[in-house]
Enzyme design. Structure first.
Site, PDB file in Angstrom:
ATOM      1  CD  GLU A  75      42.382  39.233  41.517  1.00  0.00           C
ATOM      2  OE1 GLU A  75      42.477  38.007  41.562  1.00  0.00           O
ATOM      3  OE2 GLU A  75      42.593  39.925  40.532  1.00  0.00           O
TER       4      GLU A  75
ATOM      5  CE1 TYR B 114      44.869  32.383  43.137  1.00  0.00           C
ATOM      6  CE2 TYR B 114      47.149  32.163  42.437  1.00  0.00           C
ATOM      7  CZ  TYR B 114      46.112  31.794  43.277  1.00  0.00           C
ATOM      8  OH  TYR B 114      46.310  30.841  44.235  1.00  0.00           O
TER       9      TYR B 114
END
Length: 840
Positions: A384, A434
C-alpha cells in the site's frame, strides 16, 4: 525535458515516502488482530524423527483432551527450532491425485512439567512413529510415547507420554507425516499454468493465518517463534525456494530407485510458522543486488524473457533502501525472492525472504504505456504505497468508510474470547483490518507529525525485532516519544486516543453549527447498529484539522459528544466559511449546517481543494437533503477534474448500478440530471479514446477514474458510449490480438456483450477459455459474460462456471438464476468455499 524529469522524480519520491504509511499500516493491522482488546499470553513448542515401534498419529486412543485455552495451545512447551523436510511427490506431466510427505523434528524448551505435548496438526496422517528425545542434557535419553491422539475439531495432535517432561529441560519431538496436495490455494498447494505454449505445474504455499498446521505438525501461533532448517525433496527439473538461501543441492533415490533432488536451506531467523514458505517450480528469474541483499524476481519463462518483471525488480531494491534509511534498521536477510504465481488466492504474501504475488500484481508489460499499471505494482510491492492525499483517500479511506458503515460488524481490534470463540480468525484478514488500520495510522501520523511518528516507530521496531507485540506496545513507544518533547500536546494518552478508534465499531460523523461554533459527534448512520451497546458510548477522541476562509488553523480536539469552539463562530459575511478535516487525514465524515453549505457552494467552481473535500466528506445522503445535494452539483457541466467526478459518482450513483433500475422513479431522474452534466467531460475523454489514447499515458487520474465515468455513461444509456463500446469490441472480435484500452476495458467488454447477440457472448466465452488469458483478463471476461441481457446465456455460464454467480447476482435478470444455482448446489459450494475469508 528538465521539467518533465523533475515531475516524475517528485512522483516517485512521493510514492517512496508513502512506504512509511505502508509499513505502519501493516504493523498496526497485525497488532490489532491481537490488540488492546485482549491480553497477550506467553509462547509455545516444536518436533523430530520416529522409531518403528512407537504409536502413530492414527492410533485410536480415544478423543484428545480439549486444550485449556480453547483454540490456544497450552504454554508448557516453547518451540526453539524446527528441522523440517518436505517431499511433494510430483513429477512434471504427472496426473493426480498428488500427495506430499515429510519429517519434522522440533526442539522445545519445557516451561512446566507435563506428561503430554500438544501441537497443531490438521488434515495430516502419520508416517512411522512419534518419538520424544531428551532431556538433551542426557545423551541418548528418550521419553516413551504412549500414544498420539488427534482432535480434528481443535486441529491439534496430542502426544501422551509414559514419563514427564521436566521444566527447564530441552527435548526434541519427532514426527513423520503425509498429506494430500490439493489445488485449493491454501497450505501447500499445486497449481497449473501454461508457459511458452506448454502445460506446466508448480507447488507453492500460503500459510497465513493458520495453514502451517495443514503442511507440517507445528506450534502454529504467531507468538511461538523459532528458527528453521528446511530441506525440500523435489523433481530434478524443478528449482526449490524457501525463506533462506539454498546452501546445498544433492541427489537421492527413492525406494523405487527414482532420482530426486534435495535442496537444503540455511538456518532461518526466528520467525512464526505462518511465515515459512515453499515454492517448487520451473520458473526463470531476473536479479540485482541492493546493499548486499540479492533480489530475484521469479516468473514464467516467457514473462521473464519478455521483460514483464523488470519493473518490479527495479523498484524493489530502492524500496528496501528507503526503509533502511528511514527507520535506521538494516534488512536482516541475505536474499529476497519475489515470485509471480499464475494463480494465487491471497493477492500477495510477505513471507520473510520469499514473497509471493498474484501474477498480475507483479508484472508490467513494456508495451503498456500507462502509468496506472506501474502505480498498482508499486502499491502492492510496497504494501500500500499510495500516500498522495487524493490517491490514498480514494483507494483506501473512501472504500473502507463505505464498508465500515455498511457492515458495522466489528471493531478493528477484537477480544481474545471473540477470536477463539465464534469469531473466525480467517475473517479478521479483511478490509477492516488492513484499510481501516491504514486509514487510522494515516490519521495518527498526521496529528503526531511525521518526525515524531518515525522516531516512535524506530524505537518500537528495534525493541520488538524477532519478538511479539500488540497494539499497546506501539502506543507505549509513541507515548514515550510524545512525553519527551513539548511540540505536540495531546488531550489524552496515546492509548486512550487510539483505543477509541480501534476498540469500537464504525466511525463518527461530525456536525458543525457555524452560528454557535458547536461541533457534535455521533456514530455514522448505520441501521444495522442502531441498538449497538458499546463501552465507549460511540464517542471518539477526534483530531480536527480545519481552515477558515482558506487559511489553515491550529489543530483542535473533540473528546466528548459535543463541544463549543468559539474560534469557529463566523460572522454574517457570506465570505466567512469553515472547512473541517483538511487534507482528509481524519477517519470521519463531516456534516455542515445550511449556512456553511451555502457559503461553501460559492467556492465550488473556483476552488478544486474545496470541491474534492466537499464531495468526499459532506456529500452524503442521510446527512444532506437531496435537493441541496443536487443544487450543489449544478455547476458540474463545467467540472473537468476526474477526481471530483469520481467523488460525485461514488455518492450519487450506487455501486451496484443494476439495482437502481428497479427504482423506476430514481433512474429516469438520475439519467436526465447526470447525463446533461456529464456530456462535456465524457466527450472530452471519448475523443482521446477514439483518436489518441496515448495522450493519456501520463494522466494517472484518467487511468484510475475514467472507467467509472464511462461505466456510468453507458449505464445511463448514453448512445455514444454504447456505440463506442460496440465499436471497440467489434474491433477486438475482428482481431483477437487487438488490445481494448485498459482504461475502459471492463466497461467495453460488458456493454459489447450487453448490446450484442449470442455472437458477442460466444466470443467472450472463447476468449475466457484461452490458455494464455491472465487472471485479470478472465475476471473482466467473467464480468462481461454476466452482462448478457438474454437469460438463457446466463443460465449457460452459471451451470458451466458456477463462480460467475458472484457477477450474475448483481444483474436484474441474474438474481433468480443465481438463487436457483446456489440453492440447488449449496452443499458443494459450502464444501468448496466455506472456509474462505469474508469477501472484501
Amino acid at each position: 525535458m528538465g521539467a518533465r524529469g523533475l515531475y516524475v522524480g517528485r512522483r516517485a519520491a512521493a510514492l517512496l515516502a508513502a512506504l512509511l504509511l505502508a509499513l505502519l499500516a501493516a504493523l498496526l493491522a497485525l497488532a490489532a488482530l491481537y490488540g488492546r482488546c485482549r491480553q497477550e499470553e506467553p509462547p509455545s513448542p516444536r518436533l523430530p524423527r520416529p522409531s518403528p515401534t512407537a504409536p502413530s498419529l492414527t492410533t485410536p486412543l480415544g478423543p484428545a483432551p480439549s486444550t485449556a485455552s480453547g483454540r490456544r495451545l497450552p504454554r508448557n512447551l516453547l518451540p526453539l527450532h524446527y528441522d523440517l523436510e518436505l517431499w511433494p511427490r510430483v513429477r512434471p506431466g504427472q496426473a493426480g491425485p498428488f500427495a506430499f510427505s515429510g519429517q519434522v523434528n522440533i526442539t522445545v524448551h519445557c516451561l512446566q512439567d507435563t506428561d503430554a505435548a500438544v501441537l497443531h496438526s490438521s488434515g495430516l496422517r502419520s508416517r512411522g512413529a512419534a518419538v520424544v528425545r531428551g532431556p538433551l542434557s542426557e545423551a541418548g535419553a528418550v521419553v516413551e510415547v504412549a500414544g498420539l491422539r488427534l482432535d480434528a475439531a481443535g486441529e491439534v495432535a496430542v502426544l501422551e507420554l509414559r514419563g514427564r517432561l521436566r521444566a527447564g529441560r530441552r527435548y526434541v519431538l519427532q514426527l513423520g507425516f503425509q498429506g494430500r496436495l490439493e489445488e485449493d490455494l491454501d497450505g501447500l498447494f499445486l497449481t497449473r499454468y501454461t508457459d511458452q505454449g506448454l502445460s506446466s505445474m508448480l507447488i507453492a504455499s500460503q500459510l497465513e493465518p493458520t495453514y502451517a498446521r495443514t503442511v507440517y505438525p507445528c506450534f502454529d501461533e504467531p507468538a511461538m517463534k523459532a528458527t528453521f532448517n528446511i530441506r525440500i525433496v523435489h523433481d530434478p527439473s524443478y528449482v526449490a525456494l524457501s525463506n533462506m538461501p539454498a546452501i546445498d543441492v544433492s541427489e537421492m533415490k527413492d525406494e523405487n530407485g527414482s532420482l530426486w533432488t534435495v535442496t537444503k536451506f540455511n538456518t532461518s531467523l526466528k520467525m512464526s510458522t505462518y511465515l515459512t514458505a515453499f515454492v517448487i517450480c520451473a520458473f526463470d528469474y531476473v536479479t540485482r543486488t541492493e546493499r548486499g541483499n540479492e533480489i530475484r524476481i521469479w516468473a514464467r519463462k516467457e514473462a521473464v524473457k519478455n521483460g514483464y518483471v523488470d519493473y518490479a525488480l527495479n523498484i524493489t531494491g530502492p524500496i528496501f533502501s528507503f526503509l533502511e534509511d528511514l527507520l535506521n534498521i538494516s534488512y536482516p536477510l541475505p536474499k529476497t525472492d519475489l515470485v509471480a504465481l499464475p494463480d494465487f488466492g491471497a493477492g500477495a504474501m510477505e513471507n520473510w525472504g520469499l514473497m509471493t504475488f498474484q501474477e498480475s500484481s507483479l508484472m508490467y508489460q513494456p508495451s503498456d504505456k500507462f502509468t496506472s499499471r506501474k502505480a498498482m505494482i508499486a502499491i502492492i510491492v510496497s504494501h500500500e504505497l499510495g500516500h498522495q492525499d487524493k490517491i490514498f483517500y480514494d483507494h483506501v479511506v473512501q472504500p473502507v468508510l463505505r464498508e465500515d458503515n455498511e457492515r458495522g460488524v466489528r471493531s478493528l481490534s477484537e477480544t481474545e474470547e471473540k477470536i477463539k470463540g465464534s469469531f473466525s480468525l480467517i475473517s479478521l484478514f479483511d478490509s477492516i483490518t488492513y484499510s481501516k488500520g491504514a486509514s487510522i495510522t494515516w490519521m495518527l501520523s498526521g496529528f503526531l507529525t511525521e518526525k515524531l511518528f518515525i522516531r516512535a516507530l524506530t524505537s518500537y521496531l528495534k525493541e520488538f525485532s524477532f519478538s511479539n507485540a500488540n497494539q499497546d506496545d506501539l502506543w507505549t513507544h509513541i507515548q514515550m516519544v510524545v512525553d519527551a518533547q513539548n511540540e505536540v500536546q495531546l488531550p489524552a494518552s496515546v492509548k486512550q486516543i487510539m483505543d477509541s478508534w480501534t476498540c469500537q465499531n464504525g466511525f463518527p460523523v461530525l456536525t458543525l453549527n457555524l452560528t454557535t461554533g458547536t461541533i457534535s459527534q455521533e456514530q455514522f448512520l448505520n441501521k444495522k447498529n442502531e441498538n449497538s451497546t458499546d463501552s465507549y458510548n460511540n464517542t471518539w477522541i477526534i483530531p480536527i484539522s480545519w481552515m477558515r476562509n482558506g487559511s489553515s488553523q491550529p489543530l483542535m480536539w473533540l473528546d466528548k459528544t459535543s463541544k463549543v469552539f468559539p474560534e469557529m463562530q463566523v460572522s454574517e459575511s457570506e465570505y466567512d466559511w469553515v472547512l473541517l478535516n483538511v487534507n482528509l487525514n481524519g477517519y470521519y465524515r463531516v456534516n455542515y449546517d445550511q449556512l456553511n453549505l451555502k457559503r461553501l457552494a460559492r467556492l465550488l467552481e473556483n476552488d478544486p481543494k474545496v470541491r474534492s473535500h466537499f464531495f468526499s466528506q459532506a456529500y452524503k445522503f442521510g446527512y444532506i437533503q437531496i435537493e441541496t445535494a443536487l443544487e450543489l452539483t449544478k455547476y458540474l457541466a463545467r467540472e473537468d477534474e476526474l477526481f471530483i467526478w469520481n467523488m460525485v459518482l461514488l455518492n450519487l450513483v450506487p455501486e451496484n448500478l443494476e439495482s437502481t433500475l428497479k427504482n423506476y422513479e430514481v433512474y429516469p431522474l438520475l439519467k436526465k440530471y447526470l447525463l446533461k452534466r456529464m456530456l462535456p467531460i465524457y466527450h472530452y475523454y471519448s475523443g482521446f479514446i477514439r483518436e489518441n489514447i496515448d495522450a493519456l499515458e501520463d494522466d494517472y487520474f484518467a487511468q484510475v477514474y475514467l472507467e467509472k465515468l464511462f461505466a456510468t455513461a453507458c449505464w445511463l444509456g448514453l448512445q455514444d458510449c454504447l456505440n463506442l463500446s460496440s465499436e471497440l469490441y467489434a474491433k477486438w472480435m475482428d482481431n483477437p490480438e487487438y488490445k481494448i484500452p485498459l482504461l475502459i476495458r471492463r466497461t467495453v467488454c460488458c456493454y459489447g456483450v450487453a448490446v450484442g447477440t449470442d455472437k458477442e457472448w460466444n466470443f467472450a466465452w472463447e476468449m475466457y477459455n484461452r490458455t494464455d488469458s491472465t487472471k485479470e483478463d478472465t475476471d473482466i471476461l467473467l464480468s462481461a459474460l454476466s452482462c448478457a441481457k438474454e437469460s438463457w446465456l446466463l443460465y449457460r455460464v452459471v451451470w458451466w462456471r458456477g463462480f460467475i454467480i458472484l457477477y450474475a447476482v448483481t444483474k436484474d435478470i441474474g438474481h433468480r438464476i443465481a438463487w436457483e444455482f446456489v440453492t440447488e448446489n449449496w452443499p458443494l459450494l459450502n464444501e468448496r468455499y466455506g472456509k474462505q475469508p469474508a469477501l472484501g
